[in-house]
Write a protein that holds these residues in place. Structure first.
Motif, PDB file in Angstrom:
ATOM      1  N   SER A  32      57.037  45.899  44.421  1.00 18.98           N
ATOM      2  CA  SER A  32      58.486  45.782  44.260  1.00 18.98           C
ATOM      3  C   SER A  32      58.937  44.336  44.078  1.00 18.98           C
ATOM      4  O   SER A  32      60.118  44.080  43.918  1.00 18.98           O
ATOM      5  N   THR A  33      58.001  43.399  44.100  1.00 18.36           N
ATOM      6  CA  THR A  33      58.348  41.983  43.994  1.00 18.36           C
ATOM      7  C   THR A  33      57.556  41.306  42.886  1.00 18.36           C
ATOM      8  O   THR A  33      56.394  41.627  42.654  1.00 18.36           O
ATOM      9  N   ALA A  34      58.185  40.400  42.162  1.00 17.85           N
ATOM     10  CA  ALA A  34      57.542  39.391  41.294  1.00 17.85           C
ATOM     11  C   ALA A  34      56.648  39.892  40.175  1.00 17.85           C
ATOM     12  O   ALA A  34      55.869  39.124  39.644  1.00 17.85           O
ATOM     13  N   GLY A  35      56.694  41.129  39.809  1.00 17.31           N
ATOM     14  CA  GLY A  35      55.902  41.577  38.673  1.00 17.31           C
ATOM     15  C   GLY A  35      54.423  41.776  38.940  1.00 17.31           C
ATOM     16  O   GLY A  35      53.608  41.674  38.024  1.00 17.31           O
ATOM     17  N   PHE A  36      54.049  42.060  40.170  1.00 17.00           N
ATOM     18  CA  PHE A  36      52.648  42.391  40.447  1.00 17.00           C
ATOM     19  C   PHE A  36      52.311  43.731  39.797  1.00 17.00           C
ATOM     20  O   PHE A  36      53.169  44.600  39.661  1.00 17.00           O
ATOM     21  N   SER A  37      51.054  43.895  39.409  1.00 18.14           N
ATOM     22  CA  SER A  37      50.617  45.148  38.795  1.00 18.14           C
ATOM     23  C   SER A  37      49.163  45.420  39.141  1.00 18.14           C
ATOM     24  O   SER A  37      48.477  44.567  39.686  1.00 18.14           O
ATOM     25  N   GLU A  38      48.722  46.608  38.832  1.00 17.50           N
ATOM     26  CA  GLU A  38      47.323  47.040  38.943  1.00 17.50           C
ATOM     27  C   GLU A  38      46.684  46.732  40.300  1.00 17.50           C
ATOM     28  O   GLU A  38      45.660  46.052  40.382  1.00 17.50           O
ATOM     29  N   PRO A  39      47.243  47.247  41.383  1.00 17.75           N
ATOM     30  CA  PRO A  39      46.622  46.999  42.695  1.00 17.75           C
ATOM     31  C   PRO A  39      45.231  47.619  42.781  1.00 17.75           C
ATOM     32  O   PRO A  39      44.981  48.690  42.216  1.00 17.75           O
ATOM     33  N   GLN A  40      44.353  46.916  43.455  1.00 16.33           N
ATOM     34  CA  GLN A  40      42.985  47.394  43.690  1.00 16.33           C
ATOM     35  C   GLN A  40      42.593  47.090  45.125  1.00 16.33           C
ATOM     36  O   GLN A  40      42.958  46.039  45.657  1.00 16.33           O
ATOM     37  N   ILE A  41      41.827  47.979  45.715  1.00  9.18           N
ATOM     38  CA  ILE A  41      41.268  47.761  47.045  1.00  9.18           C
ATOM     39  C   ILE A  41      39.755  47.894  46.906  1.00  9.18           C
ATOM     40  O   ILE A  41      39.275  48.887  46.349  1.00  9.18           O
ATOM     41  N   ALA A  42      39.024  46.908  47.417  1.00  8.69           N
ATOM     42  CA  ALA A  42      37.568  46.941  47.315  1.00  8.69           C
ATOM     43  C   ALA A  42      36.941  46.525  48.636  1.00  8.69           C
ATOM     44  O   ALA A  42      37.470  45.663  49.338  1.00  8.69           O
ATOM     45  N   LYS A  43      35.831  47.137  48.948  1.00  6.67           N
ATOM     46  CA  LYS A  43      35.047  46.745  50.122  1.00  6.67           C
ATOM     47  C   LYS A  43      34.128  45.601  49.710  1.00  6.67           C
ATOM     48  O   LYS A  43      33.452  45.666  48.680  1.00  6.67           O
ATOM     49  N   VAL A  44      34.089  44.540  50.498  1.00 10.31           N
ATOM     50  CA  VAL A  44      33.198  43.404  50.246  1.00 10.31           C
ATOM     51  C   VAL A  44      31.825  43.775  50.783  1.00 10.31           C
ATOM     52  O   VAL A  44      31.685  44.146  51.950  1.00 10.31           O
ATOM     53  N   LEU A  45      30.815  43.668  49.937  1.00  9.01           N
ATOM     54  CA  LEU A  45      29.484  44.153  50.305  1.00  9.01           C
ATOM     55  C   LEU A  45      28.551  43.080  50.852  1.00  9.01           C
ATOM     56  O   LEU A  45      27.400  43.360  51.124  1.00  9.01           O
ATOM     57  N   SER A  46      29.013  41.878  51.032  1.00  6.88           N
ATOM     58  CA  SER A  46      28.143  40.843  51.586  1.00  6.88           C
ATOM     59  C   SER A  46      28.188  40.878  53.103  1.00  6.88           C
ATOM     60  O   SER A  46      29.255  40.910  53.705  1.00  6.88           O
ATOM     61  N   GLY A  47      27.016  40.891  53.696  1.00 10.94           N
ATOM     62  CA  GLY A  47      26.920  40.871  55.155  1.00 10.94           C
ATOM     63  C   GLY A  47      27.290  42.201  55.786  1.00 10.94           C
ATOM     64  O   GLY A  47      28.236  42.853  55.384  1.00 10.94           O
ATOM     65  N   GLU A  48      26.535  42.600  56.741  1.00  9.88           N
ATOM     66  CA  GLU A  48      26.791  43.833  57.469  1.00  9.88           C
ATOM     67  C   GLU A  48      27.116  43.482  58.909  1.00  9.88           C
ATOM     68  O   GLU A  48      26.435  42.692  59.536  1.00  9.88           O
ATOM     69  N   SER A  49      28.174  44.053  59.417  1.00  7.59           N
ATOM     70  CA  SER A  49      28.577  43.828  60.796  1.00  7.59           C
ATOM     71  C   SER A  49      28.873  45.174  61.431  1.00  7.59           C
ATOM     72  O   SER A  49      29.413  46.066  60.782  1.00  7.59           O
ATOM     73  N   VAL A  50      28.514  45.307  62.673  1.00 13.88           N
ATOM     74  CA  VAL A  50      28.791  46.535  63.406  1.00 13.88           C
ATOM     75  C   VAL A  50      30.258  46.612  63.786  1.00 13.88           C
ATOM     76  O   VAL A  50      30.829  47.686  63.872  1.00 13.88           O
ATOM     77  N   LYS A  51      30.902  45.454  63.970  1.00 18.32           N
ATOM     78  CA  LYS A  51      32.260  45.413  64.505  1.00 18.32           C
ATOM     79  C   LYS A  51      33.359  45.328  63.454  1.00 18.32           C
ATOM     80  O   LYS A  51      34.477  45.752  63.703  1.00 18.32           O
ATOM     81  N   GLU A  52      33.081  44.720  62.293  1.00 17.37           N
ATOM     82  CA  GLU A  52      34.138  44.494  61.318  1.00 17.37           C
ATOM     83  C   GLU A  52      33.606  44.558  59.894  1.00 17.37           C
ATOM     84  O   GLU A  52      32.421  44.382  59.659  1.00 17.37           O
ATOM     85  N   THR A  53      34.525  44.801  58.963  1.00 18.19           N
ATOM     86  CA  THR A  53      34.196  44.909  57.544  1.00 18.19           C
ATOM     87  C   THR A  53      35.260  44.145  56.762  1.00 18.19           C
ATOM     88  O   THR A  53      36.426  44.146  57.134  1.00 18.19           O
ATOM     89  N   SER A  54      34.831  43.507  55.672  1.00 20.92           N
ATOM     90  CA  SER A  54      35.767  42.786  54.814  1.00 20.92           C
ATOM     91  C   SER A  54      36.188  43.645  53.629  1.00 20.92           C
ATOM     92  O   SER A  54      35.379  44.381  53.065  1.00 20.92           O
ATOM     93  N   TYR A  55      37.463  43.510  53.276  1.00 19.92           N
ATOM     94  CA  TYR A  55      38.038  44.223  52.139  1.00 19.92           C
ATOM     95  C   TYR A  55      38.858  43.250  51.317  1.00 19.92           C
ATOM     96  O   TYR A  55      39.452  42.316  51.853  1.00 19.92           O
ATOM     97  N   SER A  56      38.903  43.490  50.022  1.00 24.44           N
ATOM     98  CA  SER A  56      39.699  42.683  49.106  1.00 24.44           C
ATOM     99  C   SER A  56      40.809  43.556  48.539  1.00 24.44           C
ATOM    100  O   SER A  56      40.556  44.667  48.068  1.00 24.44           O
TER     101      SER A  56
END
Length: 104
Positions: A32-56
């Protein structure tokens, strides 16, 4: 064309709440702001952790001026959105990427 990328480090037990927040609140706010488009959600696959995960979470935006204007107007609100909902259970940082090639 630029990509506004935010990388989130999400404690695994908070993933269900976080992904719901991204889909139901964050993406609609950004779109709804500034002309953003094409949202994407991706899981970052570097490093494995039992407690947390990175997403972009990424959005395209036309140019640096549009993103800078958005940052001045909404940047603080953007940062507060995540912190208010998740505190230290979800950490994040944002980067601006320049799209070199677009196969579309």
């Amino acid at each position: 064309m630029l990509i506004f990328n935010t990388t989130y480090l999400v404690e695994n037990e908070f993933y269900p709440q976080w992904i719901n927040w991204v889909q139901e609140s964050l993406i609609p706010f950004m779109m709804s702001t500034a002309g953003f488009s094409e949202p994407q959600i991706a899981k970052v696959l570097s490093g494995e952790s039992v407690k947390e995960t990175s997403y972009s979470v990424q959005f395209k935006i036309s140019d640096k001026n549009a993103l800078n204007d958005w940052m001045r107007q909404y940047g603080e609100d953007f940062a507060k959105l995540c912190s208010a909902n998740f505190g230290n259970h979800v950490l994040f940082f944002s980067t601006m990427l320049e799209l070199i090639s677009d196969d579309k």
